[in-house]
Design a protein around this motif. Structure first.
Motif, mmCIF file in Angstrom:
data_model
loop_
_atom_site.group_PDB
_atom_site.id
_atom_site.type_symbol
_atom_site.label_atom_id
_atom_site.label_comp_id
_atom_site.label_asym_id
_atom_site.label_seq_id
_atom_site.Cartn_x
_atom_site.Cartn_y
_atom_site.Cartn_z
ATOM 1 N N MET A 158 13.699 -3.347 -5.533
ATOM 2 C CA MET A 158 14.476 -3.856 -4.408
ATOM 3 C C MET A 158 13.803 -3.533 -3.086
ATOM 4 N N THR A 159 13.756 -4.564 -2.245
ATOM 5 C CA THR A 159 13.238 -4.381 -0.899
ATOM 6 C C THR A 159 14.404 -4.024 0.011
ATOM 7 N N ILE A 160 14.359 -2.825 0.544
ATOM 8 C CA ILE A 160 15.422 -2.365 1.436
ATOM 9 C C ILE A 160 14.742 -1.766 2.670
ATOM 10 N N HIS A 161 15.254 -2.170 3.834
ATOM 11 C CA HIS A 161 14.587 -1.805 5.092
ATOM 12 C C HIS A 161 15.168 -0.506 5.634
ATOM 13 N N CYS A 162 14.815 0.596 4.967
ATOM 14 C CA CYS A 162 15.398 1.902 5.290
ATOM 15 C C CYS A 162 14.714 2.601 6.459
ATOM 16 N N ALA A 163 13.535 2.162 6.825
ATOM 17 C CA ALA A 163 12.705 2.976 7.722
ATOM 18 C C ALA A 163 12.705 2.497 9.167
ATOM 19 N N LEU A 164 13.510 1.475 9.407
ATOM 20 C CA LEU A 164 13.621 0.926 10.768
ATOM 21 C C LEU A 164 14.702 1.715 11.498
ATOM 22 N N SER A 242 5.581 5.443 9.657
ATOM 23 C CA SER A 242 5.619 6.895 9.488
ATOM 24 C C SER A 242 6.955 7.342 8.880
ATOM 25 N N VAL A 243 8.026 6.595 9.159
ATOM 26 C CA VAL A 243 9.305 6.898 8.492
ATOM 27 C C VAL A 243 9.209 6.558 6.998
ATOM 28 N N MET A 244 8.495 5.493 6.689
ATOM 29 C CA MET A 244 8.270 5.155 5.273
ATOM 30 C C MET A 244 7.575 6.300 4.547
ATOM 31 N N GLY A 245 6.660 6.948 5.245
ATOM 32 C CA GLY A 245 5.968 8.103 4.653
ATOM 33 C C GLY A 245 6.954 9.208 4.299
ATOM 34 N N GLU A 246 7.885 9.500 5.240
ATOM 35 C CA GLU A 246 8.916 10.525 4.964
ATOM 36 C C GLU A 246 9.774 10.119 3.765
ATOM 37 N N LEU A 247 10.173 8.846 3.749
ATOM 38 C CA LEU A 247 11.068 8.383 2.688
ATOM 39 C C LEU A 247 10.373 8.350 1.330
ATOM 40 N N THR A 248 9.078 8.148 1.337
ATOM 41 C CA THR A 248 8.315 8.185 0.074
ATOM 42 C C THR A 248 8.515 9.547 -0.590
ATOM 43 N N ILE A 271 -7.625 -5.045 9.055
ATOM 44 C CA ILE A 271 -7.047 -4.946 7.707
ATOM 45 C C ILE A 271 -7.421 -3.638 7.025
ATOM 46 N N GLU A 272 -8.681 -3.295 7.049
ATOM 47 C CA GLU A 272 -9.112 -2.061 6.383
ATOM 48 C C GLU A 272 -8.355 -0.857 6.967
ATOM 49 N N MET A 273 -8.268 -0.802 8.286
ATOM 50 C CA MET A 273 -7.556 0.298 8.948
ATOM 51 C C MET A 273 -6.095 0.345 8.505
ATOM 52 N N ASN A 274 -5.454 -0.816 8.453
ATOM 53 C CA ASN A 274 -4.046 -0.858 8.046
ATOM 54 C C ASN A 274 -3.843 -0.301 6.641
ATOM 55 N N ILE A 275 -4.697 -0.708 5.718
ATOM 56 C CA ILE A 275 -4.533 -0.268 4.326
ATOM 57 C C ILE A 275 -4.777 1.240 4.223
ATOM 58 N N LYS A 276 -5.841 1.699 4.864
ATOM 59 C CA LYS A 276 -6.155 3.122 4.758
ATOM 60 C C LYS A 276 -5.060 3.977 5.395
ATOM 61 N N ARG A 277 -4.558 3.474 6.514
ATOM 62 C CA ARG A 277 -3.492 4.210 7.186
ATOM 63 C C ARG A 277 -2.223 4.272 6.327
ATOM 64 N N GLN A 278 -1.874 3.156 5.707
ATOM 65 C CA GLN A 278 -0.685 3.146 4.842
ATOM 66 C C GLN A 278 -0.855 4.131 3.695
ATOM 67 N N ILE A 279 -2.006 4.074 3.038
ATOM 68 C CA ILE A 279 -2.230 4.948 1.886
ATOM 69 C C ILE A 279 -2.130 6.413 2.315
ATOM 70 N N ASP A 280 -2.676 6.686 3.486
ATOM 71 C CA ASP A 280 -2.662 8.053 4.003
ATOM 72 C C ASP A 280 -1.233 8.481 4.379
ATOM 73 N N VAL A 281 -0.564 7.685 5.199
ATOM 74 C CA VAL A 281 0.763 8.043 5.711
ATOM 75 C C VAL A 281 1.802 8.084 4.587
ATOM 76 N N CYS A 282 1.660 7.185 3.618
ATOM 77 C CA CYS A 282 2.660 7.098 2.546
ATOM 78 C C CYS A 282 2.191 7.783 1.264
ATOM 79 N N HIS A 283 1.302 8.742 1.392
ATOM 80 C CA HIS A 283 0.959 9.627 0.282
ATOM 81 C C HIS A 283 0.536 8.866 -0.970
ATOM 82 N N GLY A 284 -0.253 7.817 -0.770
ATOM 83 C CA GLY A 284 -0.818 7.098 -1.914
ATOM 84 C C GLY A 284 0.122 6.132 -2.607
#
Lengths: 439, 439
Positions: A158-164, A242-248, A271-284
């Motif tokens: 389920m897609t739920i927008h918890c981090a906004l 960054s809130v998504m990272g906490e919720l992960t 694009i590369e920056m976005n992906i790397k940042r997501q992986i980093d912030v959201c703990h993989g």
């Protein structure tokens, strides 16, 4: 216990075995990846009983693609939507999202779950909104009820927008296209009018309990994904990330499987920056991207603008690509649009698997290339992502003379692009014999 | 004197002025780039007299796209091909290559040159082969005559496979698809049978004299470009590339403008390396790539597999992309295929211009996004690369209710994807007003 909890406990589940088998990887590796939160297996217990074939989504396995389907209040009846669902699965969609906002949402969804073997995802706020007169009337209880109801139906993720959060809302003001996520905009409107924090955020713990009960996988929705190049990688997008990272972390502590949704519209150089940042912030956690579209000026061709971004995103580490059809920004897709969207994203995902050197990823390319070189048209079509289209184009160009059968002595050793005298492959074939005689 | 020679002499030609103007760059910068060999302006004196509008091809200016056209012995009459030429130019092809190998090559080419304002390129060996009974009968005099003949017709750039040498031939043996360049395979066959060095290489100096006389730009053909992922970046490809590097210097010494053709089929993870290596080995000469296709399993969709590779190549520094149509590998394209190929490559080139932060590249995206956000459908269509298609998709989805006119009070503030209740842009618009009232 969820797949995640079992993986942590060292157990290799039947679902992990199936994923391992389909990915040609050791089951223990799959378990380790699930335990690390880098791989999710969206498999609601109820859908499993109805014949779901589990699919792994994560950086260590092949890139997956999702097809969005579902009717809207303006278009699409249930039967037509089910036709599209079968079309999407036929052409290779690894998961299906039911984004219905029109009539008979429940019947359509139940039909999908009962009849497709791939994981099914939803965005529960759509049904909440559809059933209320006004989204402003939404209560936390509505939310918990809707999520539980859909979990009982057998929804796998389920897609739920918890981090906004409230603090992100003012950041939207400087954007050109504001909030383009439907769930995000509904949530934001509720928050702004009620001057309260996001109820999906404040009730995250209770939602986790429901998700864990059925083993529904989180797809943490990016309500603030950019809707145009100008808005990409801005403070709103990264604030939510960054809130998504906490919720992960919270979701994992509650035993749930977590993946993260991503942009959107992003210039290629980001694009590369976005992906790397997501992986980093959201703990993989596995990254599930919508496109991204790499330019805004091609409505009617946005399956292509997004396949460019999607292929690059997957090469840099995104785990699943959400398809985009040629009708994006213009209207609901028909079956032919679904076919175009799915095949386009299959090729993008496949190109990324090749670029990431995933095991055996290039085998089919090599086999098709050998068939091409030996003018085995039939085999070339069979190995294609869309054999019917490849054959129909060939036939259209060659007319009644088309003769792809490899056993037929009259089959063409050329195509109409070059004709027999100019066919490079035919000439090289001659050349190879000449070279062999010489040397 | 050629553009290159004049640039070296410090002269800013009218053609450089036009390029500077169209690119929103200082004329002196254009002169410097031409003098450095990093920018070519393919402008045959004869075509210039007939109304050619000069186009700059190089890393410092916007990415260009070429459309291949021309009949084959199996398909395409002259009138139909001219229709396609006009279609290609209408949708934004920056140059046209006439690759005819069928009847009436001269009439078709003369018609193209007389009637289109964009640079026209050719591959002279096609006409040589067409006019001889057997390519093995080709003599150096045939070559010089054909090149001179086409230069006199007004051809602006020519693809000639000068860099494929005897020592490269054995390297082809380990490939799956051998030689897929038509010109390359014809040349290789001649070389293998006659056991002589490539006549285009041995007569490079004489060819340069003809090119310089008319200011025809070299497009050094990559006869050994890979025809499948397996064959990418191999010894054959890079062996030929290093000879292209030598010829770049020789061509410049002879006063000619030089650009370099490139692959082909290349996995995504090898594209950046390929572009950087070409720029390095060929002393900054503009790189003109064919695709590259990033996978081999999608015949019928190869405009997309190649647009992914093309967009990335351009982001990393390729100067011109050769379009690929959906019919690639299957047959000659019709007008609709040409339209799809051209628009697909326009969007890929544009995405690269945005990614490279070229001046003003994103302006049109921003303007379209503003129109999208304000539900100005008409303006959105006008700013699209293919307004007709965007409108027809919108209309198809909305049916007779479609009402894009911004002055009409009944126009839709939503599309059929979401309908009025779920339109994120409409909701954010409400939200913006709410936020403004609050703060």
């Amino acid at each position: 216990m969820t797949q995640y909890q079992k993986a942590l406990a060292g157990e290799i589940t039947p679902e992990m075995e199936i994923v391992a088998n389909n990915e040609h990887l050791p089951a223990e590796l799959i378990r380790e990846e699930v335990a690390a939160g880098r791989l999710v297996i969206p498999a609601n217990r109820i859908h499993l009983k109805k014949g779901l074939v589990p699919v792994g989504i994560g950086i260590s396995v092949s890139t997956k693609i999702n097809a969005n389907l579902g009717n809207s209040p303006v278009a699409g009846d249930v039967e037509k939507e089910l036709e599209k669902v079968h079309c999407a699965v036929q052409y290779g969609a690894d998961t299906i999202m039911d984004l219905s906002t029109g009539d008979e949402i429940d019947r359509l969804r139940q039909n999908m779950i009962d009849n497709v073997a791939v994981p099914v995802g939803t965005v529960p706020i759509y049904q909440i909104c559809e059933e209320l007169d006004d989204i402003l009337d939404m209560t936390p209880q509505n939310i918990l009820d809707a999520v539980e109801h859909q979990a009982q139906q057998g929804v796998d993720y389920m897609t739920i927008h918890c981090a906004l959060l409230q603090r992100h809302l003012p950041l939207v003001k400087s954007r050109i296209t504001g909030i383009v996520s439907r769930g995000g905009s509904l949530t934001a409107k509720w928050m702004a009018v009620h001057k309260e924090e996001n109820p999906f955020y404040t009730h995250f713990g209770e939602l986790c309990e429901i998700m864990a009960d059925y083993d529904v996988t989180w797809s943490l929705g990016d309500g603030l994904r950019p809707g145009c190049l100008h808005d990409a990688s801005d403070a709103a997008q990264f604030g939510e990330l960054s809130v998504m990272g906490e919720l992960t972390i919270k979701g994992r502590k509650a035993g749930t499987q977590v993946m993260i949704e991503g942009p959107g519209h992003v210039p290629m150089d980001q694009i590369e920056m976005n992906i790397k940042r997501q992986i980093d912030v959201c703990h993989g956690a596995p990254f599930y991207v919508l496109g991204p579209l790499v330019c805004d000026i091609a409505p009617g061709y946005d399956h292509i603008t997004s396949a460019i971004g999607g292929a690059m995103a997957a090469m840099y580490g995104a785990a699943m690509l959400c398809y985009v059809t040629p009708k994006e920004h213009l209207g609901l897709p028909n079956s032919e649009d679904v076919r175009n969207g799915v095949v386009t994203f299959k090729l993008a995902a496949h190109a990324a698997d090749v670029a990431r050197h995933r095991i055996g990823a290039r085998d089919r390319d090599d086999e098709l290339s050998r068939a091409r070189y030996s003018f085995d048209w039939q085999k070339q079509f069979e190995l294609s992502l869309d054999p019917q289209r490849a054959y129909s184009y060939y036939k259209e160009a060659r007319g009644e003379k088309a003769c792809p059968n490899p056993d037929d002595p009259n089959r063409e050793r050329f195509c109409s692009m070059c004709g027999p005298k100019f066919c490079a492959m035919k000439i090289t074939d001659d050349l190879k014999r000449i070279l062999e005689e010489i040397q």
